[in-house]
Design an enzyme around this catalytic site. Structure first.
Site, PDB file in Angstrom:
ATOM      1  N   HIS A 328       0.828  -1.207   0.000  1.00 38.32           N
ATOM      2  CA  HIS A 328       0.000   0.000   0.000  1.00 38.32           C
ATOM      3  C   HIS A 328       0.864   1.261   0.000  1.00 38.32           C
ATOM      4  O   HIS A 328       0.597   2.213  -0.747  1.00 38.32           O
ATOM      5  CB  HIS A 328      -0.914  -0.007   1.220  1.00 38.32           C
ATOM      6  CG  HIS A 328      -1.661   1.284   1.429  1.00 38.32           C
ATOM      7  ND1 HIS A 328      -2.734   1.666   0.667  1.00 38.32           N
ATOM      8  CD2 HIS A 328      -1.461   2.294   2.332  1.00 38.32           C
ATOM      9  CE1 HIS A 328      -3.187   2.849   1.072  1.00 38.32           C
ATOM     10  NE2 HIS A 328      -2.426   3.250   2.083  1.00 38.32           N
ATOM     11  N   HIS A 333       1.139   5.162  -2.224  1.00 41.44           N
ATOM     12  CA  HIS A 333       1.478   6.503  -1.753  1.00 41.44           C
ATOM     13  C   HIS A 333       2.717   7.109  -2.406  1.00 41.44           C
ATOM     14  O   HIS A 333       2.703   8.246  -2.889  1.00 41.44           O
ATOM     15  CB  HIS A 333       1.705   6.479  -0.237  1.00 41.44           C
ATOM     16  CG  HIS A 333       0.453   6.546   0.567  1.00 41.44           C
ATOM     17  ND1 HIS A 333      -0.323   7.679   0.657  1.00 41.44           N
ATOM     18  CD2 HIS A 333      -0.154   5.608   1.344  1.00 41.44           C
ATOM     19  CE1 HIS A 333      -1.356   7.445   1.446  1.00 41.44           C
ATOM     20  NE2 HIS A 333      -1.284   6.201   1.868  1.00 41.44           N
ATOM     21  N   GLU A 373      -6.033   9.583   0.015  1.00 45.49           N
ATOM     22  CA  GLU A 373      -6.363   8.150   0.048  1.00 45.49           C
ATOM     23  C   GLU A 373      -7.314   7.737  -1.073  1.00 45.49           C
ATOM     24  O   GLU A 373      -7.128   6.696  -1.691  1.00 45.49           O
ATOM     25  CB  GLU A 373      -6.961   7.766   1.403  1.00 45.49           C
ATOM     26  CG  GLU A 373      -5.948   7.687   2.538  1.00 45.49           C
ATOM     27  CD  GLU A 373      -4.963   6.538   2.409  1.00 45.49           C
ATOM     28  OE1 GLU A 373      -5.150   5.666   1.543  1.00 45.49           O
ATOM     29  OE2 GLU A 373      -3.989   6.518   3.180  1.00 45.49           O
ATOM     30  N   SER A 392      -3.662   1.161  -4.749  1.00 39.20           N
ATOM     31  CA  SER A 392      -3.138  -0.081  -4.160  1.00 39.20           C
ATOM     32  C   SER A 392      -4.233  -1.145  -4.034  1.00 39.20           C
ATOM     33  O   SER A 392      -4.020  -2.172  -3.404  1.00 39.20           O
ATOM     34  CB  SER A 392      -2.525   0.199  -2.782  1.00 39.20           C
ATOM     35  OG  SER A 392      -3.501   0.719  -1.888  1.00 39.20           O
TER      36      SER A 392
END
Length: 497
Positions: A328, A333, A373, A392
């Site tokens: 993730h 990110h 997010e 992700s």
């Protein structure tokens, strides 16, 4: 190490053994700052400067509850105060501290942003709130104002502002402030009944536990099973990036493949990734044991620091994880922290979080959720994903773009701040931004209206936060801006004429 500062007339800093022994003799008994193995002492924290009075003598208090070696509760307290420069000022401070009969874990001083003054930072462990009040009352004999700068609500002290880090090394205080970490898994976690997996996670999180600012992050020797799990995720997502990820992500990802070893048979190492990201935008990546609180996580953004887990999801379910993991973090990110506009936007959220109220922090958390997010970006007539939770997750990465079910709204931080979100299913609402620059401008305008009695800026040269809360600081900041504008004007004249 214990610091005492003395100037040419009275307060010149001595970072040598002689001054250390002098301070020990004057302040005895003093608990010196220990090594990293002494977690209580090594996690001492500076309090931020909150609205300073015109008279440069201020005391601020930070308190955090800890436990002593015998299990009894201690209140770890940080005192911050500013004094004017005069002959004998240091002697006065040390003499008054000695009278209070407290065991210090740190004393540090430095030139203040207030002209002709010096800032002092003092840590000690109190036995009770009554002792904290007694010490504060004692300090009132030689400083004029008292403010609480943390959430420990001592009722007879007002003007409470949540504590926040002032320099990048203060982020070391977050090391053990994780809500979940290591082998501590929930019962529904795929690895809950796997003792080998839990022991391995604990081994990896020890790297983050021992990491401090300025260190090189040790590499993790990932096992073939862990690499195979990464490979499944990597290959599944990479196929979707070309069609569903935003152009900024698509531009950066091949560079990570080329420079940082992003490929299906290799899990990139944080140290390599951090160096590359810093070269791009000044952001750095540091390891973390697990989930941080929203306040700690966002506060680090102000310093352009992203906390990154290093352990990986359980091999039995490579396409599912109930928590952030290395897949993730690195795939979702990290790539966009290499984009200058996105990097600037993310830092705005961090700066807005410094010293904000709990209510405002909750609103910032929602803005973060619907942007960093789970945000969407408009590219012409198409929608593309930039949120890490989408990039992700192969399932939601397709759903957010092509499904007719979710509502897609134009990005508005005022609306996003008030919109609740689910955490166990696909999002019913997505906010669509026009660009990262537009997002940054909107969030900055939103942050300027937060209920906070000061403004802050990040100084990249000193890697510290400057609190703009008095005339001297504002004028110094204005002068630096004037100098930059002069260089900009000169450059424009040379290029445009």
């Amino acid at each position: 190490m214990l610091f005492a500062r003395l100037s040419s007339t009275s307060l010149r800093l001595h970072r040598n053994l002689a001054s250390l022994r002098y301070a020990q003799a004057v302040l005895s008994p003093v608990s010196m700052l220990g090594s990293r193995s002494n977690s209580t002492l090594s996690r001492s924290t500076l309090s931020p400067l909150i609205p300073a009075p015109k008279n440069p003598q201020l005391l601020s208090v930070r308190t955090v509850h800890n436990k002593s070696a015998d299990g009894s509760h201690l209140i770890k307290t940080t005192l911050y105060f500013t004094i004017g420069d005069k002959v004998g000022a240091l002697d006065d401070v040390l003499s008054n501290i000695r009278k209070l009969n407290i065991s210090l874990t740190r004393i540090e001083s430095r030139p203040s942003k207030i002209t002709g003054a010096y800032d002092f930072f003092i840590d000690f462990d109190a036995q009770s709130k009554d002792q904290v009040k007694e010490v504060v009352s004692g300090f009132k004999a030689f400083v004029h104002d008292v403010n609480v700068v943390t959430g420990d609500k001592t009722k007879d002290i007002n003007k409470s502002v949540p504590w926040f880090p002032r320099k990048i090394s203060d982020l070391d205080t977050f090391v053990d402030n994780v809500t979940t970490y290591g082998a501590e898994l929930d019962a529904d976690h795929p690895g809950f009944h796997d003792p080998v997996y839990r022991a391995r996670r604990q081994e990896i999180t020890n790297i983050a536990k021992n990491f401090r600012h300025g260190d090189s992050c040790p590499n993790v020797d990932y096992t073939p099973q862990e690499i195979a799990t990464w490979g499944v995720v990597f290959n599944k997502l990479q196929k979707l990036y070309e069609t569903n990820a935003c152009k900024e992500f698509r531009f950066v990802f091949p560079l990570l493949v080329q420079n940082c070893g992003f490929r299906d048979d290799n899990i990139p190492q944080i140290d390599d990734v951090s160096r590359f990201v810093k070269d791009c935008t000044g952001w750095t990546i540091r390891p973390v044991q697990g989930l941080l609180s929203s306040r700690d996580f966002f506060n680090a953004f102000a310093f352009r620091v992203f906390h990154n887990t290093q352990y990986i999801r359980h091999h039995s379910q490579p396409l599912y994880t109930p928590e952030p993991d290395v897949c993730h973090e690195l795939l979702g990110h990290v790539p966009l922290y290499c984009d200058p506009d996105f990097a600037d936007f993310a830092q705005e959220i961090g700066l807005a979080s410094l010293g904000c109220s709990d209510a405002d922090l909750e609103k910032l958390s929602r803005i973060y959720w619907y942007t960093i997010e789970f945000g969407l970006l408009r590219e012409g007539n198409q929608l593309k994903a930039y949120g890490a939770g989408l990039l992700s997750s192969f399932g939601e990465l397709e759903y957010c773009i092509s499904s007719p079910e979710p509502e897609r709204r134009p990005f508005d931080p005022d609306q996003a701040a008030l919109t609740p979100f689910p955490i166990t299913k696909y999002q019913p609402i997505y906010y669509v931004a026009e660009s990262f620059k537009d997002m940054k401008s909107r969030v900055k305008n939103y942050a300027d209206n937060l209920d906070r009695p000061f403004q802050v800026r990040y100084n990249p040269l000193t890697e510290s936060i400057e609190v703009l809360d008095n005339k001297d600081k504002i004028l110094k900041y204005a002068n630096s801006i004037r100098s930059d504008l002069s260089r900009l004007t000169a450059a424009m004249e040379k290029v445009l004429h």
